[in-house]
Design an enzyme around this catalytic site. Sequence first.
Site, PDB file in Angstrom:
ATOM      1  N   GLY A  43       3.820   2.097 -13.762  1.00 41.44           N
ATOM      2  CA  GLY A  43       4.331   1.712 -14.621  1.00 41.44           C
ATOM      3  C   GLY A  43       5.421   0.718 -13.913  1.00 41.44           C
ATOM      4  O   GLY A  43       5.883   0.177 -14.677  1.00 41.44           O
ATOM      5  N   ASN A  45       6.554  -0.890 -11.574  1.00 44.15           N
ATOM      6  CA  ASN A  45       6.666  -2.930 -11.894  1.00 44.15           C
ATOM      7  C   ASN A  45       5.896  -3.608 -12.681  1.00 44.15           C
ATOM      8  O   ASN A  45       7.009  -4.855 -13.128  1.00 44.15           O
ATOM      9  CB  ASN A  45       5.348  -2.803 -10.816  1.00 44.15           C
ATOM     10  CG  ASN A  45       6.321  -2.692  -9.437  1.00 44.15           C
ATOM     11  OD1 ASN A  45       7.212  -3.540  -8.578  1.00 44.15           O
ATOM     12  ND2 ASN A  45       5.654  -1.956  -8.659  1.00 44.15           N
ATOM     13  N   ARG A  96     -17.906  -1.224  -9.039  1.00 43.06           N
ATOM     14  CA  ARG A  96     -16.848  -2.577  -8.749  1.00 43.06           C
ATOM     15  C   ARG A  96     -16.925  -3.147  -9.513  1.00 43.06           C
ATOM     16  O   ARG A  96     -15.823  -3.322 -10.307  1.00 43.06           O
ATOM     17  CB  ARG A  96     -15.845  -2.351  -6.892  1.00 43.06           C
ATOM     18  CG  ARG A  96     -15.731  -1.520  -6.913  1.00 43.06           C
ATOM     19  CD  ARG A  96     -15.243  -1.566  -5.176  1.00 43.06           C
ATOM     20  NE  ARG A  96     -14.682  -0.973  -4.948  1.00 43.06           N
ATOM     21  CZ  ARG A  96     -14.060   0.495  -4.162  1.00 43.06           C
ATOM     22  NH1 ARG A  96     -12.752   0.812  -4.750  1.00 43.06           N
ATOM     23  NH2 ARG A  96     -13.414   1.789  -3.679  1.00 43.06           N
ATOM     24  N   MET A 121      -4.435   1.198  -8.234  1.00 46.46           N
ATOM     25  CA  MET A 121      -4.946   1.286  -6.610  1.00 46.46           C
ATOM     26  C   MET A 121      -6.778   1.101  -6.773  1.00 46.46           C
ATOM     27  O   MET A 121      -6.866   2.136  -6.041  1.00 46.46           O
ATOM     28  CB  MET A 121      -4.874   2.933  -7.317  1.00 46.46           C
ATOM     29  CG  MET A 121      -3.205   2.979  -6.908  1.00 46.46           C
ATOM     30  SD  MET A 121      -2.440   2.162  -6.322  1.00 46.46           S
ATOM     31  CE  MET A 121      -2.464   3.055  -4.347  1.00 46.46           C
ATOM     32  N   HIS A 140       2.545  -5.471  -2.814  1.00 52.88           N
ATOM     33  CA  HIS A 140       2.559  -4.231  -1.608  1.00 52.88           C
ATOM     34  C   HIS A 140       3.355  -4.001  -1.356  1.00 52.88           C
ATOM     35  O   HIS A 140       4.447  -4.722  -0.728  1.00 52.88           O
ATOM     36  CB  HIS A 140       1.885  -5.267  -1.100  1.00 52.88           C
ATOM     37  CG  HIS A 140       0.850  -4.526   0.706  1.00 52.88           C
ATOM     38  ND1 HIS A 140      -0.097  -3.226   0.236  1.00 52.88           N
ATOM     39  CD2 HIS A 140       1.875  -3.837   1.706  1.00 52.88           C
ATOM     40  CE1 HIS A 140      -0.417  -1.983   0.797  1.00 52.88           C
ATOM     41  NE2 HIS A 140       0.502  -2.824   1.869  1.00 52.88           N
ATOM     42  N   VAL A 175      -8.370  -6.884   2.045  1.00 51.52           N
ATOM     43  CA  VAL A 175      -6.932  -6.330   1.084  1.00 51.52           C
ATOM     44  C   VAL A 175      -6.095  -6.713   1.713  1.00 51.52           C
ATOM     45  O   VAL A 175      -5.091  -6.644   2.589  1.00 51.52           O
ATOM     46  CB  VAL A 175      -7.937  -4.526   1.525  1.00 51.52           C
ATOM     47  CG1 VAL A 175      -6.696  -3.978   1.063  1.00 51.52           C
ATOM     48  CG2 VAL A 175      -9.015  -4.257   0.565  1.00 51.52           C
ATOM     49  N   GLU A 205      10.972  -4.616  -4.789  1.00 51.55           N
ATOM     50  CA  GLU A 205       9.787  -4.577  -5.961  1.00 51.55           C
ATOM     51  C   GLU A 205       9.907  -5.564  -6.940  1.00 51.55           C
ATOM     52  O   GLU A 205       9.763  -6.109  -7.619  1.00 51.55           O
ATOM     53  CB  GLU A 205       8.429  -3.991  -5.591  1.00 51.55           C
ATOM     54  CG  GLU A 205       8.014  -3.353  -4.268  1.00 51.55           C
ATOM     55  CD  GLU A 205       6.994  -1.788  -4.638  1.00 51.55           C
ATOM     56  OE1 GLU A 205       5.977  -2.237  -4.077  1.00 51.55           O
ATOM     57  OE2 GLU A 205       6.568  -1.100  -5.961  1.00 51.55           O
TER      58      GLU A 205
HETATM   59  C1  GRF Z   1       3.914  -0.145  -5.748  1.00 53.88           C
HETATM   60  O1  GRF Z   1       5.046   0.566  -4.459  1.00 53.88           O
HETATM   61  C2  GRF Z   1       2.943  -1.453  -5.403  1.00 53.88           C
HETATM   62  O2  GRF Z   1       3.474  -1.845  -4.190  1.00 53.88           O
HETATM   63  C3  GRF Z   1       2.141  -0.448  -4.622  1.00 53.88           C
HETATM   64  O3  GRF Z   1       2.343   0.851  -5.507  1.00 53.88           O
HETATM   65  C4  GRF Z   1       3.113   1.393  -6.119  1.00 53.88           C
HETATM   66  C5  GRF Z   1       3.430   1.379  -8.068  1.00 53.88           C
HETATM   67  O4  GRF Z   1       4.650   1.561  -8.559  1.00 53.88           O
HETATM   68  N1  GRF Z   1       0.671  -1.693  -4.890  1.00 53.88           N
HETATM   69  P1  GRF Z   1       4.401   1.870  -9.815  1.00 53.88           P
HETATM   70  O5  GRF Z   1       3.362   1.872 -10.539  1.00 53.88           O
HETATM   71  O6  GRF Z   1       5.123   0.618 -10.402  1.00 53.88           O
HETATM   72  O7  GRF Z   1       5.623   2.299  -9.929  1.00 53.88           O
END
Ligand code: GRF
Length: 231
Positions: A43, A45, A96, A121, A140, A175, A205
Amino acid sequence: MAACVEVSEPLPAFQWPSPQFVGGAWPDLGRPLRLGVMASGQGSNFEALVAACRRGPAGAEVVELVVNNPLCEARRRAERLGIPCRLLDHRHFRERQLLDQQVAASFQANEVDLVVMAGWMRIVTPVLIGAYPNRLVNIHPSLLPSFRGLDAVGQALAAGVTISGCTAHLVEELVDAGPILAQAAVPVLANDSHASLAARIQSQEHRILPYGVALAAQRLWGERLGPADQG
Ligand code: GRF
């Protein structure tokens, strides 16, 4: 319009609105933009996006986090940050589509304008993409279209590239595909481990995801401003 962030140039702290990245126009919804976030893991991001929203004038706010994993760190961060969090455990859904239906319903009940997949994920289906067309943003850890799918960092190391990075993009049915909103490049160093490269990419990111969301929001505003509303 896509934004390219140069690693060598320090960016100012992100603010909403962000004239340097969205060309000065900011969605005028008459209220803060309501963001919903989906996360499965750490988490970081999610937290970076919350921090970006809170740093600037009240142009956007994260109003809900959805997680699919009861033990994920993202859930604890939401608690610490005071953001309502809904657990939708994917193991309780036999398809899904049924999970996505609940995710969409939760965000819609919360009047979410734009959804951000910040380390979600799970593969999303047309059920969610259709509920938030052009309003679903993903982050990503590669310079798309290179290294789609799982373990993009490992794929980059195995390919021996000298530059990698990350991409914020709108989600389409394939995807890790869809219109690119923002990218940042990072060098791959000779002595990089998986962890060191992943960390370098992730710090970028945290910078580009808010910019990508701002760009997506600008498109959203354009959509809402139909011909009847103009002039
Ligand atoms: C990130 O590297 C993102 O690019 C990928 O999953 C990771 C998530 O990291 N899709 P976080 O949970 O935000 O720390």
